[in-house]
Design a protein around this motif. Structure first.
Motif, mmCIF file in Angstrom:
data_model
loop_
_atom_site.group_PDB
_atom_site.id
_atom_site.type_symbol
_atom_site.label_atom_id
_atom_site.label_comp_id
_atom_site.label_asym_id
_atom_site.label_seq_id
_atom_site.Cartn_x
_atom_site.Cartn_y
_atom_site.Cartn_z
ATOM 1 N N LEU A 154 49.430 0.683 30.350
ATOM 2 C CA LEU A 154 50.044 2.220 29.626
ATOM 3 C C LEU A 154 48.524 2.148 29.218
ATOM 4 N N GLU A 155 47.895 0.685 29.058
ATOM 5 C CA GLU A 155 46.820 1.982 28.000
ATOM 6 C C GLU A 155 45.675 2.647 29.883
ATOM 7 N N ASN A 156 45.420 2.538 30.420
ATOM 8 C CA ASN A 156 44.871 2.704 31.771
ATOM 9 C C ASN A 156 45.492 4.776 31.776
ATOM 10 N N MET A 157 47.134 3.717 32.223
ATOM 11 C CA MET A 157 48.461 5.418 32.279
ATOM 12 C C MET A 157 47.254 6.490 31.208
ATOM 13 N N THR A 158 47.789 6.008 29.915
ATOM 14 C CA THR A 158 47.690 7.401 28.985
ATOM 15 C C THR A 158 46.093 7.330 29.024
ATOM 16 N N GLN A 159 45.204 6.315 29.312
ATOM 17 C CA GLN A 159 43.789 7.033 29.088
ATOM 18 C C GLN A 159 43.270 8.492 29.686
ATOM 19 N N VAL A 160 43.874 7.868 31.831
ATOM 20 C CA VAL A 160 43.877 8.724 32.891
ATOM 21 C C VAL A 160 44.441 10.186 31.915
ATOM 22 N N TYR A 161 45.266 10.126 32.222
ATOM 23 C CA TYR A 161 46.411 11.182 32.258
ATOM 24 C C TYR A 161 45.839 12.321 31.176
ATOM 25 N N THR A 162 45.308 11.322 30.117
ATOM 26 C CA THR A 162 44.884 12.412 28.911
ATOM 27 C C THR A 162 43.354 12.833 28.974
ATOM 28 N N THR A 163 42.837 12.346 29.797
ATOM 29 C CA THR A 163 42.038 13.172 30.273
ATOM 30 C C THR A 163 42.171 14.313 31.908
ATOM 31 N N ASN A 164 42.437 13.486 32.574
ATOM 32 C CA ASN A 164 42.601 14.233 33.765
ATOM 33 C C ASN A 164 43.906 15.463 34.140
ATOM 34 N N THR A 165 44.585 15.971 32.961
ATOM 35 C CA THR A 165 45.818 16.237 33.203
ATOM 36 C C THR A 165 46.643 16.775 31.789
ATOM 37 N N VAL A 166 46.411 16.412 30.478
ATOM 38 C CA VAL A 166 46.538 16.936 29.011
ATOM 39 C C VAL A 166 44.978 17.423 28.986
ATOM 40 N N GLY A 167 43.398 17.340 28.979
ATOM 41 C CA GLY A 167 42.386 17.582 28.957
ATOM 42 C C GLY A 167 42.807 19.171 29.689
ATOM 43 N N PRO A 168 42.868 19.036 30.638
ATOM 44 C CA PRO A 168 42.884 20.538 31.578
ATOM 45 C C PRO A 168 43.804 21.397 31.003
ATOM 46 N N LEU A 169 44.782 21.262 30.545
ATOM 47 C CA LEU A 169 45.924 22.312 29.953
ATOM 48 C C LEU A 169 45.520 22.556 28.092
ATOM 49 N N LEU A 170 44.846 21.552 27.580
ATOM 50 C CA LEU A 170 44.149 22.149 26.173
ATOM 51 C C LEU A 170 43.073 23.351 26.148
ATOM 52 N N MET A 171 41.961 22.530 27.440
ATOM 53 C CA MET A 171 40.752 23.185 28.000
ATOM 54 C C MET A 171 41.575 24.508 28.439
ATOM 55 N N GLY A 172 43.293 25.080 29.225
ATOM 56 C CA GLY A 172 43.293 26.421 29.720
ATOM 57 C C GLY A 172 43.807 26.954 28.379
ATOM 58 N N GLN A 173 44.772 26.569 27.813
ATOM 59 C CA GLN A 173 44.670 26.620 25.816
ATOM 60 C C GLN A 173 43.648 27.675 25.275
ATOM 61 N N ALA A 174 42.758 26.483 24.539
ATOM 62 C CA ALA A 174 41.447 27.171 24.091
ATOM 63 C C ALA A 174 40.917 28.220 24.569
ATOM 64 N N PHE A 175 40.344 28.336 25.461
ATOM 65 C CA PHE A 175 39.780 29.665 26.388
ATOM 66 C C PHE A 175 40.751 30.332 27.110
ATOM 67 N N LEU A 176 41.896 30.217 26.847
ATOM 68 C CA LEU A 176 43.007 31.721 27.112
ATOM 69 C C LEU A 176 42.091 32.266 26.541
#
Length: 259
Positions: free
Chosen positions: A110-132
């Protein structure tokens, strides 16, 4: 790279590997961007030494503290970049930062999945929102032109490992959390392309190849593609992207990667 004319670009995970290679190539362009923003976790740390050396020689390179798994860090980075750009927008956002753990189906956690998903998927989502707002501003600066990376674009660094149709490399390294995060990133790219098209922003996912980086070599095998070849290829692809390519998943040679 003749078709790539950008005033500003931000690359995340820019202190090593593909990110650093992209920064170097942007700075070496015949007509380099007015501003090249290099996002990394610890700008003053030892792992950012090469970036620091480049910044001392190139006044258009700005190193920005950025941890893509931290919303507060992303918000601060967007404010910093916006301040530097003054009234102009950001042409190109390259979400390159990513992590991987050498895991298999049997030992994934669970820890690995959460950490990797947060960086690799959620990060680009939040970056797109912030820099829109900055991307929209850049697109508004070229109101009549078609979608392109020279106008406004989000490029997400994906992987053929995220292709559901291709079993590429599974026998060498299962990296389940990484594969799942990149498959999700591909869907995010499609969603961004649909949601941001009305603002004049192109969105695409790129597979850089199996590249000779710390991450690429972490399983003990020597990857076939050099950072130099990968970056040169990707920049050529970026210069050719247009309306038909928004939402696409392409590799560093411009070939369509199966979803």
């Amino acid at each position: 790279m003749a078709g790539l004319h950008i005033r500003s670009v931000l690359v995340t995970g820019a202190n090593r590997g593909i990110g650093l290679g992209l920064i170097q190539h942007f700075l070496e362009m015949p007509k380099p961007p007015t501003w090249v923003f290099a996002g990394c976790r610890d700008p003053k740390g030892q792992r950012a030494q090469e970036l620091q050396n480049l910044a001392s020689k190139h006044p258009n390179l700005v190193i920005v503290p950025l941890e893509v798994s931290d919303p507060a860090s992303i918000k601060a980075a967007a404010a910093r970049v916006g301040e530097q750009l003054g009234g102009s927008g950001l042409n190109l956002l390259i979400n390159n930062a990513g992590i991987a753990h050498l895991t298999s189906l049997d030992n994934e956690t669970l820890e690995n999945m959460t950490q990797v998903y947060t960086t690799n998927t959620v990060g680009p989502l939040l970056m797109g929102q912030a820099f829109l707002p900055l991307l929209k501003k850049a697109a508004q600066g070229n109101p009549g032109s078609a979608l392109s990376c020279s106008k406004a674009a989000i490029i997400n660094m994906s992987s053929i490992g995220g292709s559901i149709a291709s079993p590429f490399g599974f026998d060498l390294m299962q990296v389940v959390s990484y594969r799942c995060s990149k498959a999700a990133l591909n869907m995010l790219t499609k969603c961004q392309s649909l949601g941001y098209r009305e603002h004049g922003i192109l969105c695409a996912a790129l597979h850089p190849g199996w590249v000779q980086t710390d991450m690429g070599s972490s399983a003990g095998h020597t990857p076939p593609v050099t950072v130099e070849a990968s970056v040169r290829g990707m920049l050529k692809v970026l210069s050719s992207l247009g309306e038909k390519d928004t939402g696409a998943f392409l590799d560093w040679e411009g070939k369509v990667v199966p979803w």
